[in-house]
Each structure stands twice: as C-alpha cells, then as structure tokens.
Enzyme design. Sequence first.
Site, mmCIF file in Angstrom:
data_model
loop_
_atom_site.group_PDB
_atom_site.id
_atom_site.type_symbol
_atom_site.label_atom_id
_atom_site.label_comp_id
_atom_site.label_asym_id
_atom_site.label_seq_id
_atom_site.Cartn_x
_atom_site.Cartn_y
_atom_site.Cartn_z
ATOM 1 N N PHE A 28 67.381 -17.920 43.894
ATOM 2 C CA PHE A 28 66.770 -19.248 43.949
ATOM 3 C C PHE A 28 67.291 -20.112 42.818
ATOM 4 O O PHE A 28 67.839 -19.628 41.823
ATOM 5 C CB PHE A 28 65.236 -19.146 43.891
ATOM 6 C CG PHE A 28 64.689 -18.686 42.568
ATOM 7 C CD1 PHE A 28 64.298 -19.601 41.604
ATOM 8 C CD2 PHE A 28 64.567 -17.331 42.287
ATOM 9 C CE1 PHE A 28 63.786 -19.176 40.383
ATOM 10 C CE2 PHE A 28 64.055 -16.896 41.075
ATOM 11 C CZ PHE A 28 63.673 -17.815 40.115
ATOM 12 N N CYS A 29 67.149 -21.419 43.006
ATOM 13 C CA CYS A 29 67.547 -22.412 42.014
ATOM 14 C C CYS A 29 66.720 -23.665 42.269
ATOM 15 O O CYS A 29 65.763 -23.643 43.045
ATOM 16 C CB CYS A 29 69.050 -22.685 42.087
ATOM 17 S SG CYS A 29 69.587 -23.237 43.719
ATOM 18 N N THR A 30 67.077 -24.777 41.659
ATOM 19 C CA THR A 30 66.240 -25.972 41.748
ATOM 20 C C THR A 30 66.131 -26.500 43.171
ATOM 21 O O THR A 30 65.039 -26.670 43.710
ATOM 22 C CB THR A 30 66.782 -27.076 40.822
ATOM 23 O OG1 THR A 30 66.948 -26.550 39.507
ATOM 24 C CG2 THR A 30 65.828 -28.259 40.781
ATOM 25 N N ILE B 31 63.467 -24.271 44.546
ATOM 26 C CA ILE B 31 62.154 -24.364 43.913
ATOM 27 C C ILE B 31 61.395 -25.598 44.392
ATOM 28 O O ILE B 31 60.175 -25.546 44.637
ATOM 29 C CB ILE B 31 62.307 -24.404 42.382
ATOM 30 C CG1 ILE B 31 62.986 -23.139 41.871
ATOM 31 C CG2 ILE B 31 60.956 -24.602 41.698
ATOM 32 C CD1 ILE B 31 63.549 -23.269 40.463
#
Length: 265
Positions: free
Chosen positions: A186-188, A215
């Site tokens: 996951f990331c922004t 996110i």
Amino acid sequence: MGSVNAPILNISTYKFVGLPDVQHLRLPLLGNARACHLKGTLLLAEEGINLFMAGPEAGVREFVRYLRCDARFADLAPKESWSEAVPFRHLKVKVKREIIRMNCPDIRPVAGRAPSVAPATLARWLSQGHDDEGRPVVTLDTRNDFEVDAGSFADTIDWRLKKFSEFPAALLAHREALRDKTVVSFCTGGIRCEKAAIFMRDAGLEHVYQLEGGILKYFEETDGAPGWQGGCFVFDERETLGAALAPLVRAPQAGGPAPLDGDAR
C-alpha cells in the site's frame, strides 16, 4: 468524504497507460489547467499520468471533463478531498521518464496489473486476522520512512525506505520471510504499491495484492478502521490527513515538500 463547506476541491489520480505522444500533451494540459485556475502537479510519462491538483470546484470538474475527452483518460476517477485553501503554491505540468520512479524498466503496469484488494476486503481480512483462504495477512508499506512515521497500519512491514527506488533491493533481501503469507502492498494513492506488487509477483511471491486506491481510498471507504494508526502524509501544504480526509495539523504559511517531484504518492 470531507466538508463540502470548504471551498477548495483537491483531487488525486493516476493511470498507467501508453502515451507515445507524451511530449505533445504537456502544453495543452498546462493551458487548460491554468484556464481552470488550478494549482498542483501533473506528471506525464510514456507509461501514464499522475496528478495531485486543487482549485475551485467548478474549475477542477471542468479540468477532469477535459482530461476524459482523451479516450485514454476516459475512466479516470479522481479521489477527492476538501480544504479551506489551495495547498499548492504553483502549477506544474512535467514530462518525466516515469510517473513514479522505480528504476526497473521491466516493471510495466500498462502491460498488466498485479491483483488488487478492495479496502473493504482488506478491512475484513485485518479484522479476522487472515485472508479468505486462512493465510496470514501482512501489510507492506511502500512509502518513504518519514511518511510511515506520520501514520500506517498497525504492525505493518516498514523497511525504512528513503526513496521508492530502494524498494526492489529491500524486497529481494526480505523475500523469503514473505513466502507463506498474503502480502498487501500500500501507499498514499496506489501508484507505488501498484509497481511494488508487480515486482513482488515477478520475484516469485504467489500471494500478493495491491491496496486498490491506496490509503486515501481506504480512508474514504472504511474511515481507517480497522488497523490504521495516525494520519496519512501528503505532499502538499496540508501535511497530514486524518481518516476523514481533513488536515490533522495546521498548514504552514509557505514552503512545504514539493508535490510529486521524485518519489511521491
């Protein structure tokens, strides 16, 4: 989510799609964004488009309509949040070698995505402690270390990356510890974890997913529960967003990290 009483609409989106005419796209996009009174950064590369921009709602929606006139961008679905002021000082439209730099030319999301998991499904897996096949689930944060420090999933894997181009070497060094687990990168906003998931799959890990929408989408659909602790660092003057997609700290009057330049999102 967010307050529609706030006058500024912030959008973020990306798409991996072949853009062989990328050099000819920059000036028309820049001109339209200016006409719509937007600020922020839009990156173009032969592998796709990546943007974080803000402005008056009417201007933002007109710019999105303009983008969707290109068939390659017709399905763009930007994530939205609201703010009292525009959190960018400038408008930049740049052509880059990659819309998110990994320095692995063989990783080409335009040729096929790795599997993704919806926020609601990940929330359920985290609540029950395993995926639907009973396999242990781990979350893998693909962001830079200072972003992780602002907030992340509880017990996430964090390799203290200084930049995203360090991810391949870190994964290869820790690959064996992940073989018997379901790994959710996951990331922004989704762009880094998309490349990360493909790299992990190509490195021989069988049970790999990317968090669809990153996110920000997890916040939008689950309010951050279960599992999220803290806020989400963003590369603009809002600094950190909470699960309601509103700033957790007061934005500085000037300065702040440069949005999208280098290893962001």
